[in-house]
Design an enzyme around this catalytic site. Structure first.
Site, PDB file in Angstrom:
ATOM      1  N   TYR A   1       0.821  -1.215   0.000  1.00 43.41           N
ATOM      2  CA  TYR A   1       0.000   0.000   0.000  1.00 43.41           C
ATOM      3  C   TYR A   1       0.854   1.264   0.000  1.00 43.41           C
ATOM      4  O   TYR A   1       0.752   2.104  -0.899  1.00 43.41           O
ATOM      5  CB  TYR A   1      -0.939  -0.021   1.207  1.00 43.41           C
TER       6      TYR A   1
ATOM      7  N   LYS B   1       1.597   3.971  -3.053  1.00 47.97           N
ATOM      8  CA  LYS B   1       1.202   5.367  -2.839  1.00 47.97           C
ATOM      9  C   LYS B   1       2.402   6.295  -3.019  1.00 47.97           C
ATOM     10  O   LYS B   1       2.259   7.418  -3.520  1.00 47.97           O
ATOM     11  CB  LYS B   1       0.597   5.551  -1.448  1.00 47.97           C
TER      12      LYS B   1
END
Length: 327
Positions: free
Chosen positions: A245, A249
């Site tokens: 994640y 990002k």
């Protein structure tokens, strides 16, 4: 810091503005939609691209997953019988997909709405926040979608700002005071490594091809999912990030910074930390799902959690959405 914001000035900014918000069916997204409609009813239009087969399905999804939530109760009270007419004039649901060019919205619809000419603000809140997401999925939503959004933003002559929602944890597992600064293309958290985003985007395809031709590899759907998850985690840790994640990002931020600086488009990146329930308006305590620290809060509220270990001298890094994330 939130207390120093000029709330009236921010609300006034949205008067007669056209805003496009991705990720509107998510927790933060619907809070922002409600907030704008409630504090600035003179907003010109709010466009919400959502995954749907057609315009009718998109409208139905927005009505059910966004406008139909109890979060909009105060707004319904304010407008009474005129609520449906009000939102019909202000909110436009678009059938699309953020992982596609132009948010997946059909060219004919873009021309009909004159969307590129009309938009003043783009808020990119779409993301997959699963820490251990499949690498192909995480790259599509957190990186490729950002690229498509930037290309679209460059075509909007009246765009005043592009706001991208990231996460504080792109900084990795550092301790102490971590300065806020942008990531540069190719930068990593591990010395001696260099990140090539284009090469990373090719890895899932290469893995799929390998699993198809290698007779010794299990190519079942379950095996594919596991292989993609393992690939994401391996790549993240190789470059110094703890999970897929925050790694993807970070790449999204790099993509945004590079493309927007080249296109001379004003942009802002916000990096919230742990996001919890609504503090005050429009509905105190409102929350969706139970992620991260939410389980502790829910357990305490239901009196099913009698105690838990904590450092009383520790300052928790928690964001109250309606107060700290937006304004």
């Amino acid at each position: 810091m939130a207390g120093t914001l000029d709330v009236a000035k921010i609300s006034e900014y949205f008067r007669n503005k056209s805003v496009l918000i991705t990720g509107a069916t998510g927790f933060l997204g619907k809070i922002l939609v409600e907030k704008i409609l409630r504090v600035q009813p003179d907003v010109k239009r709010i466009y919400l691209p959502v995954r749907a087969e057609n315009a009718a399905a998109a409208k139905q999804r927005v009505e059910k997953e966004v406008l139909g939530k109890e979060l909009f109760g105060l707004l319904r009270e304010q407008h009474g019988a005129g609520f449906d007419v009000f939102v019909a004039e202000k909110v436009v649901a678009l059938a699309g997909d953020v992982t596609c060019e132009s948010f997946g919205v059909e060219a004919e619809m873009l021309r009909e709405l004159r969307l590129t000419d009309e938009l003043n603000v783009i808020v990119n809140g779409a993301a997959t926040t699963n820490f251990y997401e499949r690498y192909d999925v995480a790259l599509d939503v957190n990186v490729v979608a950002v690229k498509h959004m930037c290309n679209f933003a460059r075509r909007c002559p009246n765009l005043e700002v592009l706001l991208h929602v990231s996460t504080a944890y792109v900084a990795g597992e550092k301790q102490g005071l971590v300065p806020e600064r942008p990531f540069w293309d190719g930068e990593t958290l591990r010395n001696g490594t260099h990140l090539d985003i284009d090469a990373e985007l090719r890895l899932p395809r290469d893995l799929r091809n390998q699993m198809e031709v290698d007779v010794d590899m299990d190519s079942s759907p379950k095996a594919r999912r596991k292989a993609m998850k393992d690939l994401g985690l391996t790549r993240a840790r190789h470059f110094g990030w703890p999970n897929t994640y925050v790694f993807t990002k970070s790449m999204g931020e790099m993509m945004l910074g590079q493309m927007m600086r080249e296109g001379n488009v004003p942009f802002v990146i916000i990096r919230p930390s742990i996001i919890t329930s609504v503090q005050n308006d429009p509905l105190p305590g409102w929350i969706e799902g139970a992620r991260t620290i939410d389980a502790i809060l829910i357990g305490y509220a239901k009196q099913s959690l009698s105690c838990f270990l904590a450092d009383l001298d520790l300052t928790m890094d928690v964001v109250i959405p309606c107060r700290g994330t937006w304004w």
